[in-house]
Scaffold this active site. Structure first.
Site, PDB file in Angstrom:
ATOM      1  N   PRO A  99      10.183  -1.404   8.565  1.00 47.70           N
ATOM      2  CA  PRO A  99       9.278  -2.510   8.904  1.00 47.70           C
ATOM      3  C   PRO A  99       9.089  -2.586  10.422  1.00 47.70           C
ATOM      4  O   PRO A  99       9.896  -2.072  11.194  1.00 47.70           O
ATOM      5  CB  PRO A  99      10.017  -3.750   8.395  1.00 47.70           C
ATOM      6  CG  PRO A  99      11.162  -3.248   7.577  1.00 47.70           C
ATOM      7  CD  PRO A  99      11.475  -1.879   8.077  1.00 47.70           C
ATOM      8  N   ARG A 145       0.825  -1.212   0.000  1.00 47.05           N
ATOM      9  CA  ARG A 145       0.000   0.000   0.000  1.00 47.05           C
ATOM     10  C   ARG A 145       0.860   1.263   0.000  1.00 47.05           C
ATOM     11  O   ARG A 145       0.564   2.228  -0.700  1.00 47.05           O
ATOM     12  CB  ARG A 145      -0.924  -0.030   1.218  1.00 47.05           C
ATOM     13  CG  ARG A 145      -1.781   1.190   1.395  1.00 47.05           C
ATOM     14  CD  ARG A 145      -2.618   1.067   2.657  1.00 47.05           C
ATOM     15  NE  ARG A 145      -3.937   0.531   2.378  1.00 47.05           N
ATOM     16  CZ  ARG A 145      -4.795   0.130   3.318  1.00 47.05           C
ATOM     17  NH1 ARG A 145      -4.444   0.164   4.585  1.00 47.05           N
ATOM     18  NH2 ARG A 145      -5.995  -0.312   2.986  1.00 47.05           N
ATOM     19  N   CYS A 194      -7.147  -3.118  12.571  1.00 45.05           N
ATOM     20  CA  CYS A 194      -7.792  -1.869  12.982  1.00 45.05           C
ATOM     21  C   CYS A 194      -9.253  -1.813  12.573  1.00 45.05           C
ATOM     22  O   CYS A 194     -10.047  -1.095  13.187  1.00 45.05           O
ATOM     23  CB  CYS A 194      -7.059  -0.667  12.377  1.00 45.05           C
ATOM     24  SG  CYS A 194      -5.346  -0.505  12.918  1.00 45.05           S
ATOM     25  N   GLU A 233      -2.945   6.046   9.548  1.00 47.31           N
ATOM     26  CA  GLU A 233      -4.048   5.133   9.843  1.00 47.31           C
ATOM     27  C   GLU A 233      -3.787   4.572  11.231  1.00 47.31           C
ATOM     28  O   GLU A 233      -2.844   3.810  11.439  1.00 47.31           O
ATOM     29  CB  GLU A 233      -4.138   3.987   8.835  1.00 47.31           C
ATOM     30  CG  GLU A 233      -5.327   3.079   9.132  1.00 47.31           C
ATOM     31  CD  GLU A 233      -5.205   1.677   8.575  1.00 47.31           C
ATOM     32  OE1 GLU A 233      -5.965   0.805   9.025  1.00 47.31           O
ATOM     33  OE2 GLU A 233      -4.340   1.454   7.719  1.00 47.31           O
TER      34      GLU A 233
END
Length: 483
Positions: free
Chosen positions: A174, A158, A283, A249
């Protein structure tokens, strides 16, 4: 056991620090690899490499960038089984979900590659004679991508695919719990002759040190991070030093409203999927249920039967296991502490209620809690585990009010066969996503974004891509010799 290196300016390099982080298989508790605990000096070198590569990459024809991004997806597909195995090993994801995540990452690179020819500006009429106003869309520049541990392959795709296709260079960090899949992807990048040095860089290490160094770096133009509210707050604070754009996010506390007009079999199946996917560690997972009092008992019975049918096991050893372990011991303890606190406050355990009886690993039983008050901690704070608290309501007004009564605003859902009820919920819910009669999971061509403390900006589709672009307006005067 492999000792990884950093990846900077097209080369594998050692960290300037001497410390290492052990990577643990959460199903076996065995150490499976080690990554360097990077330093601020490492971050500075990676950001400088991305800065040096930025202009040439930005000026590369869009269609060529698109071809490279698509090839990245193709190469993941060529190594599909390896990525699935690594994902199961380092994160504990069940086989079906692990294979689905890898396939989604492949699709994401291919989907984003198609935007190479679709990044369009505009021409606006001028108020002056002999002038045109051109609106250009350009890459924002160097991007720092902070990847979470719960979907380490998909969310890498993404962030990386979107950055590269828009003409940005990127430095990724990461998760310190799940770097192995990122390093497998880095090997693909390293072997691609088409990828210029410095366009893609990796620095491993702790979030507090590497994340902060990236977010506060003067040459980083955007930080895109997926993680907790606490981590997001620290990123914003660090980025504020240079007025750096943030794309965040963060957490969620997704409500699921079940009305008296719902198909209860459908609701039970989809709420289970939305709660137990990735062992409850997403989430967008359904985190709390508001069910009409007239159908609460029937729904609870259906949920109980489905929850108790789920099997657990090491996903690498048992491809049929529905659930794997939680990511680490801290997560296991946190989930259990929340459940035991809820029980002490009066919640009733329908099924589950504690760690699973396994010889090893961080497994937690799928758990249903009823008689939970709306104000209780387990209804207000993100659980991030396979636990669903349920409470009842009398009127739809009450359900919507309680669903919206949260600091979060990522995803939500409603189950009803009454169109009027569905439309009321859709129009009155204050969440970035609302799912009607289906599980909580987004599409690559949609838009994944939260409200309130669930984040800023978004991802996926046209609108997610545009977050990586900035606007330049050119006022073009020209001579008109016509008399």
């Amino acid at each position: 056991m492999q000792n990884h290196q950093l990846y900077i300016n097209g080369q594998y390099v050692d960290s300037t620090g001497d410390d290492w982080i052990d990577i643990i298989n959460p199903a076996t508790e065995a150490v499976i690899s080690r990554t360097p605990k990077g330093t601020e000096d490492d971050v500075d070198k990676a950001v400088q490499a991305a800065t040096d590569a930025q202009q040439k990459w930005e000026l590369t024809p869009n269609i060529e960038r698109g071809r490279i991004v698509r090839k990245l997806g193709d190469e993941i597909e060529n190594h599909r089984d390896e990525f699935i195995d690594l994902l199961q090993e380092e994160q504990g994801k069940a086989y079906e979900l692990a294979s689905g995540e890898v396939d989604l990452a492949i699709d994401y690179f291919r989907y984003m590659s198609e935007w190479a020819r679709r990044m369009e500006g505009d021409i606006v009429p001028s108020d002056r004679e002999n002038e045109n106003i051109f609106v250009y869309k350009k890459p924002i520049g160097v991007v720092a991508g902070i990847i979470p541990w719960n979907f380490p392959v998909f969310i890498l795709a993404r962030k990386v695919a979107t950055a590269l296709v828009t003409g940005c260079t990127i430095v990724i960090k990461p998760s310190q719990h799940t770097p192995n899949t990122a390093m497998a992807f880095t090997k693909i990048v390293d072997e691609m002759e088409e990828m210029p040095a410095g366009v893609y860089n990796v620095v491993t290490g702790s979030g507090s040190e590497i994340g902060n160094a990236l977010a506060s770096h003067k040459k980083v133009h955007m930080v895109t991070m997926t993680g907790s509210i606490g981590a997001g707050t620290k990123v914003m604070e660090a980025a504020a030093q240079n007025i750096t754009k943030v794309n965040l996010e963060l957490g969620g506390k997704a409500p699921a409203i079940v009305t008296q007009n719902a198909d209860l079999d459908l609701a039970a199946e989809q709420i289970t999927t939305s709660r137990l996917a990735n062992n409850g560690q997403a989430c967008t997972n359904a985190e709390r249920v508001y069910v009409h009092e007239s159908v609460a008992e029937a729904l609870n019975e259906k949920l109980k039967a489905i929850f108790e049918s789920k099997t657990m096991g090491d996903p690498r050893e048992d491809k049929q296991a529905d659930m794997g372990p939680l990511v680490n011991k801290d997560r296991l303890d946190t989930v259990d502490d929340m459940v035991q606190t809820a029980i002490s406050e009066g919640a009733e355990v329908v099924t589950g209620g504690g760690p699973a009886d396994m010889d090893q690993g961080f497994f937690y039983k799928p758990t249903i809690l009823t008689n939970v008050t709306h104000e209780s901690t387990i209804m207000t704070d993100e659980i991030f585990g396979p636990v669903i608290p349920i409470t009842t309501y009398s009127t739809l007004d009450e359900a919507i009010e309680k669903a919206n009564d949260t600091v979060y605003g990522l995803s939500s859902s409603v189950y009803t066969d009454d169109l009027n009820e569905a439309m009321r919920v859709v129009n009155e819910m204050k969440f970035g996503e609302t799912y009607v009669n289906r599980e909580n999971f987004e599409a690559v061509q949609g838009y994944h974004a939260g409200m309130r403390q669930s984040g800023l900006g978004g991802a996926d589709g046209k609108y997610g891509m545009e977050d990586f672009l900035v606007t330049q307006v050119v006022y073009m005067q020209y001579k008109n010799d016509k008399k």
